[in-house]
Design a protein around this motif. Structure first.
Motif, PDB file in Angstrom:
ATOM      1  N   VAL A  90      -1.513   7.279   2.237  1.00 36.70           N
ATOM      2  CA  VAL A  90      -0.907   6.592   2.648  1.00 36.70           C
ATOM      3  C   VAL A  90       0.242   6.012   1.572  1.00 36.70           C
ATOM      4  O   VAL A  90       1.420   5.735   1.647  1.00 36.70           O
ATOM      5  N   VAL A  91      -0.234   5.901   0.387  1.00 37.95           N
ATOM      6  CA  VAL A  91       0.631   5.567  -0.701  1.00 37.95           C
ATOM      7  C   VAL A  91       1.685   6.681  -1.094  1.00 37.95           C
ATOM      8  O   VAL A  91       2.827   6.333  -1.125  1.00 37.95           O
ATOM      9  N   THR A 130       5.577   6.157  -0.389  1.00 33.67           N
ATOM     10  CA  THR A 130       6.437   6.460  -1.451  1.00 33.67           C
ATOM     11  C   THR A 130       7.491   7.548  -1.025  1.00 33.67           C
ATOM     12  O   THR A 130       8.542   7.458  -1.317  1.00 33.67           O
ATOM     13  N   ALA A 131       7.242   8.530  -0.440  1.00 35.46           N
ATOM     14  CA  ALA A 131       7.844   9.567  -0.092  1.00 35.46           C
ATOM     15  C   ALA A 131       9.107   9.248   0.876  1.00 35.46           C
ATOM     16  O   ALA A 131      10.107   9.701   0.673  1.00 35.46           O
ATOM     17  N   PHE A 175      13.337  17.183  -2.140  1.00 35.18           N
ATOM     18  CA  PHE A 175      12.634  17.175  -3.212  1.00 35.18           C
ATOM     19  C   PHE A 175      11.929  16.184  -3.453  1.00 35.18           C
ATOM     20  O   PHE A 175      10.687  15.997  -3.843  1.00 35.18           O
ATOM     21  N   SER A 176      12.609  14.940  -3.358  1.00 33.19           N
ATOM     22  CA  SER A 176      11.690  13.546  -3.358  1.00 33.19           C
ATOM     23  C   SER A 176      10.619  13.508  -2.379  1.00 33.19           C
ATOM     24  O   SER A 176       9.493  13.151  -2.847  1.00 33.19           O
ATOM     25  N   PHE A 177      10.811  13.900  -1.331  1.00 33.19           N
ATOM     26  CA  PHE A 177       9.877  13.700  -0.141  1.00 33.19           C
ATOM     27  C   PHE A 177       8.729  14.670  -0.352  1.00 33.19           C
ATOM     28  O   PHE A 177       7.503  14.171  -0.440  1.00 33.19           O
ATOM     29  N   ILE A 178       9.114  15.954  -0.447  1.00 32.90           N
ATOM     30  CA  ILE A 178       8.011  16.788  -1.012  1.00 32.90           C
ATOM     31  C   ILE A 178       7.171  16.582  -2.219  1.00 32.90           C
ATOM     32  O   ILE A 178       6.064  16.748  -2.189  1.00 32.90           O
ATOM     33  N   GLY A 179       8.096  16.293  -3.249  1.00 34.43           N
ATOM     34  CA  GLY A 179       7.180  15.785  -4.428  1.00 34.43           C
ATOM     35  C   GLY A 179       6.389  14.931  -4.599  1.00 34.43           C
ATOM     36  O   GLY A 179       5.303  14.882  -5.149  1.00 34.43           O
ATOM     37  N   ASN A 180       6.770  13.854  -4.025  1.00 34.95           N
ATOM     38  CA  ASN A 180       5.908  12.712  -3.758  1.00 34.95           C
ATOM     39  C   ASN A 180       4.592  12.970  -3.143  1.00 34.95           C
ATOM     40  O   ASN A 180       3.402  12.689  -3.221  1.00 34.95           O
ATOM     41  N   LEU A 181       4.683  13.869  -1.996  1.00 33.05           N
ATOM     42  CA  LEU A 181       3.620  14.329  -0.898  1.00 33.05           C
ATOM     43  C   LEU A 181       2.581  15.232  -1.682  1.00 33.05           C
ATOM     44  O   LEU A 181       1.540  14.906  -1.806  1.00 33.05           O
TER      45      LEU A 181
END
Length: 177
Positions: free
Chosen positions: A86-87, A91-92, A151-157
């Protein structure tokens, strides 16, 4: 729902802190067009990369630890996984929102300014026109709002998932108390 409130808030804080860090690095000329001209972009990019992932690591750790403390009896692996996921997910999602706000509202000329700084630097270095144009097209696509959001979404996940697995394993309680 109460057990998800903390990790969602932590995800928001990580995304917000990352955005503030990026704005700070821009102001310090360690990122963006001015950093390219000063040849500071690699330093700023490295700082941003490392700090974003450290913030995410700490947020996942503290979310799992807080949930463990709230439960009072420790935390099972599955519960720790949920907290970390969930974090990571929040974040993503918040990172995508802040990326859009940055590129579309706060600094809409960021891509154009960065491309122009790169053009000037490459021209002064004597890069052939065909190579220069190809590189600038590639960089423009990379810097687009949609690409940076993805990239932000996938990188954070992905990073959050890896951190979650690791931290869940180490923070889980081996036996019920």
């Amino acid at each position: 729902m109460e057990k998800l409130k903390t990790p969602i808030v932590y995800g928001f804080v990580v995304a917000l802190a990352g955005s503030i860090l990026m704005l700070t690095l821009l102001a310090l000329k360690l990122l963006g067009p001015k950093a390219i001209a000063l040849e500071n972009e690699m330093t700023g990019g490295t700082i941003l990369f490392l700090m974003l992932y450290l913030l995410l690591l700490f947020a996942i750790y503290f979310a799992i630890k807080k949930r463990k403390d709230v439960l009072g009896r420790g935390i099972q692996f599955k519960e720790a996984l949920i907290q970390g996921f969930v974090v990571s997910l929040s974040t993503a999602v918040f990172s995508v929102v802040f990326t859009i706000v940055f590129y579309e509202l706060l600094y809409p000329s960021y891509v154009a300014d960065t491309i122009e700084a790169l053009r000037l630097k490459m021209e002064s270095s004597g890069v052939p026109v065909e190579k220069l144009n190809a590189k600038l097209e590639e960089k423009e696509a990379y810097l687009s709002t949609s690409t940076q959001s993805m990239f932000s979404f996938i990188g954070n996940l992905i990073t959050g998932g890896a951190f979650t697995l690791l931290l869940s394993f180490f923070l889980k309680t081996s036996k019920e108390r």
